[in-house]
Motif scaffolding. Structure first.
Motif: not given
Length: 137
Positions: A37-38, A133, A135
């Motif tokens: 994530e990110n 990035s 998700m």
């Protein structure tokens, strides 16, 4: 079950999103498997005012172009609401979907990546570039 869709940003002010379409697979290194994530995976850049884009991932550079979608898509956020009604001992919950963006374009990278011989571009605030990035939910 009825699911309500609402847009709190207003039809004209809804943020525009785009889809990046790549040929092949983007795999994370084993050290990042637990933290996807990110995770920043590359730099997306539009070198000039034209509709061509470059996407730099590590030592590879892809070139793509903006293509309109046949049908727009919505980006939704799921919101669980606890309702006041109780059926026996079990309380029921409602689900509401909030529109957080609309997708009308995709950026298509359909050619093979070009290998960069020099170091990859440092991640920074350059004009016309954005970090991309991942998700996940």
């Amino acid at each position: 079950m009825q699911i309500q869709v609402k847009c709190s940003c207003g039809e004209e002010k809804c943020p525009e999103w785009a889809i990046l379409e790549l040929q092949g697979v983007v795999e994370a290194q084993p050290s990042f498997k637990d933290r996807l994530e990110n995770l920043q995976i590359g730099i997306l850049c539009r070198p000039s005012s034209q509709e061509n884009y470059t996407f730099t991932v590590g030592y590879h550079e892809l070139t793509g172009s903006k293509v309109p979608l046949k049908k727009p898509m919505l980006v939704l956020k799921k919101i669980k609401l606890d309702s006041e009604e109780k059926k026996g001992d079990i309380s029921s919950s409602r689900v509401e979907l909030d529109v957080i963006g609309i997708i009308r374009q995709r950026i298509l990278f359909k050619t093979r990546p070009k290998a960069l011989i020099s170091k990859p571009q440092p991640i920074g605030k350059e004009k016309g570039s954005a970090a991309v990035s991942s998700m996940s939910n």
